[in-house]
Write a protein that holds these residues in place. Structure first.
Motif, mmCIF file in Angstrom:
data_model
loop_
_atom_site.group_PDB
_atom_site.id
_atom_site.type_symbol
_atom_site.label_atom_id
_atom_site.label_comp_id
_atom_site.label_asym_id
_atom_site.label_seq_id
_atom_site.Cartn_x
_atom_site.Cartn_y
_atom_site.Cartn_z
ATOM 1 N N ALA A 53 37.570 57.319 49.508
ATOM 2 C CA ALA A 53 38.155 57.205 50.847
ATOM 3 C C ALA A 53 39.058 58.394 51.138
ATOM 4 N N LYS A 54 39.841 58.793 50.163
ATOM 5 C CA LYS A 54 40.730 59.941 50.323
ATOM 6 C C LYS A 54 39.939 61.216 50.567
ATOM 7 N N ARG A 107 43.103 57.396 55.570
ATOM 8 C CA ARG A 107 44.435 57.019 55.108
ATOM 9 C C ARG A 107 44.298 55.841 54.153
ATOM 10 N N THR A 108 44.934 55.954 53.004
ATOM 11 C CA THR A 108 44.792 54.923 51.979
ATOM 12 C C THR A 108 46.153 54.346 51.585
ATOM 13 N N ILE A 136 46.816 58.291 46.353
ATOM 14 C CA ILE A 136 46.816 57.301 47.430
ATOM 15 C C ILE A 136 47.989 57.622 48.343
ATOM 16 N N ASP A 137 47.771 57.620 49.654
ATOM 17 C CA ASP A 137 48.815 58.057 50.591
ATOM 18 C C ASP A 137 50.063 57.195 50.516
ATOM 19 N N TYR A 138 49.885 55.886 50.511
ATOM 20 C CA TYR A 138 51.010 54.956 50.505
ATOM 21 C C TYR A 138 50.842 54.054 49.278
ATOM 22 N N SER A 168 54.168 56.738 45.579
ATOM 23 C CA SER A 168 54.598 57.551 46.731
ATOM 24 C C SER A 168 56.100 57.360 46.913
ATOM 25 N N ILE A 169 56.861 58.385 46.615
ATOM 26 C CA ILE A 169 58.320 58.243 46.551
ATOM 27 C C ILE A 169 58.932 57.851 47.890
ATOM 28 N N ALA A 170 58.665 58.633 48.935
ATOM 29 C CA ALA A 170 59.288 58.366 50.237
ATOM 30 C C ALA A 170 58.871 57.006 50.784
#
Length: 434
Positions: free
Chosen positions: A100-101, A106-107, A120-122, A145-147
């Motif tokens: 998907a990425k 958006r994953t 993975i985005d999120y 994902s840190i943020a």
């Protein structure tokens, strides 16, 4: 390949069983999903049917011996809390979220097993602090994902109570709802463990487990509502699935204690393993036995004869003994020397103390030394199937007679117009509106 849906939301309700189907039909949000989509109440899991191998199978379409995650934990003899296969690099080959990425989608993933350090985005991976000097939040942040995770903890962190349930799933739910609304991911993987926890510590049909099912129904409803509120429900596919079932038990089988008595495992005064020739690595309802030196024929012959003796008496709790090759043929780890299957009412522990068989007490379970229910058993066990349901874009109304956990990944890939390559599983064409 054409996409059949714009947004695929996959919700894993850990330990959701085919035996839960009568109750699911009576719950408002599960019943709506069943009425409007496709479902299968006869989904064959994998061997061993434990959470991490199962979830790696769901996103790869392959059995454990191919994707590489053959147990929840590492083989770390004598360690009270072994490390788990938390990280993406443990999976061989591609995954649904990788593809998907690559396709520019958006994953997102929330506590989905074996996703630490994944692209993975999120990503809020399932991983826990497993050293005295570790702290849970930094460990999670560093591996995802840190943020994104900082934002979820800022918004909803007060809901959590460490890793305790149901608070942990409540935190995951609020994070998932916000992610749907704010990020509109094309692929979102969500893992809830409330039901699994209750079945481990209270039993399969306990009131605590039934309460968890009702909470899961409300969680499903909240996520469907979120899709509707932002106007993407008609472009979305929502999936509710289980990874394995569970069985109650009252006796723990502890082969390592026998190995210690026979000098195959050596421990020091502190109880630390200093040397081992053979070790039983538990998968709860099943177990691997590894011999450290593959050329040690004497140890292998000794264990083989002992296992055959155990098989002759059902009170020992051993239902079946497989060779490594036979285990591999069933999708498990072919590198093991033996694989054991427990009878109903029994499960395996790696304990080095307390005898070969241990009758479980309420005090044991309260102290979380043992449990009342487990999985990991062979998918060939009677009444041991898991469950699958899907509704929304790309899905027709259909009752599927049977399917396999390995079929889910290829089917999800087809919905997103992707391909996972040469997989053990195949697309379940009967539920797709092609």
């Amino acid at each position: 390949m054409n996409r059949l849906t714009d947004h695929l939301i996959v919700i894993s309700f850990d330990c959701l069983s085919a035996l839960d189907f009568p109750m699911l039909k009576e719950l408002p949000h599960f019943s709506e999903l069943l009425l409007n989509g496709a479902y299968c109440k006869n989904v064959e899991s994998i061997y061993p049917s434990v959470t991490y191998p199962c979830h790696a199978t769901i996103v790869t379409g392959n059995y454990p011996h191919r994707h590489g995650v053959v147990n929840n934990t590492y083989l770390q003899p004598g360690r009270l809390s072994p490390d788990w296969h938390w990280h993406r690099h443990h999976i061989k080959g591609t995954t649904l979220y990788d593809e998907a990425k690559k396709a520019g989608m958006r994953t997102g993933a929330l506590l989905w097993p074996v996703t630490a350090k994944a692209e993975i985005d999120y990503n809020m991976p399932e991983i826990f602090a497993n050293r005295p000097w570790h702290h849970q939040i930094p460990v999670s942040l560093f591996n995802g994902s840190i943020a994104y995770q900082l934002e979820m903890h800022r918004r909803f962190g007060s809901i959590r109570n460490g890793l305790n349930q149901p608070e942990l799933d409540d935190f995951v739910l609020e994070s998932a709802v916000h992610t749907i609304q704010a990020k509109k991911p094309h692929l979102l993987l969500v893992h809830f463990t409330d039901l699994d926890t209750q079945r481990h510590y209270h039993g399969f049909s306990s009131e605590q487990a039934m309460a968890a099912l009702r909470r899961h129904d409300a969680r499903l409803g909240r996520m469907v509502k979120a899709l509707k509120e932002i106007g993407i429900y008609s472009q979305s596919t929502i999936v509710a699935l289980g990874d394995h079932s569970a069985l109650d038990h009252s006796v723990a089988i502890q082969p390592n204690n026998y190995f210690k008595e026979k000098g195959l495992i050596t421990v020091d005064r502190r109880g630390k393993v200093t040397h081992w020739k053979a070790y039983c690595h538990s998968c709860d309802g099943s177990a691997y036995i590894y011999i450290r030196d593959k050329n040690d024929r004497d140890t292998k012959h000794f264990i083989q004869e002992w296992l055959q003796e155990l098989l002759h008496d059902g009170r020992n709790g051993i239902e079946q003994v497989l060779t490594g090759d036979e285990a591999g043929a069933r999708g498990a780890d072919a590198r093991c020397d033996f694989m054991l299957e427990a009878r109903r009412g029994f499960y395996f522990k790696e304990s080095l103390y307390g005898g070969f068989l241990h009758q479980i007490t309420a005090e044991d379970v309260k102290a979380k030394r043992y449990t009342w229910g487990s999985h990991g058993y062979s998918p060939e066990k009677e009444n041991y199937c898991t469950f699958f349901a899907a509704a929304g874009k790309g899905i027709i109304q259909q009752a599927i007679p049977s399917m396999r956990l390995i079929d889910e990944g290829p089917t999800f890939a087809r919905l997103l117009g992707l391909h996972l390559g040469n997989t053990d599983g195949t697309v379940v064409e009967g539920l797709l509106a092609v």
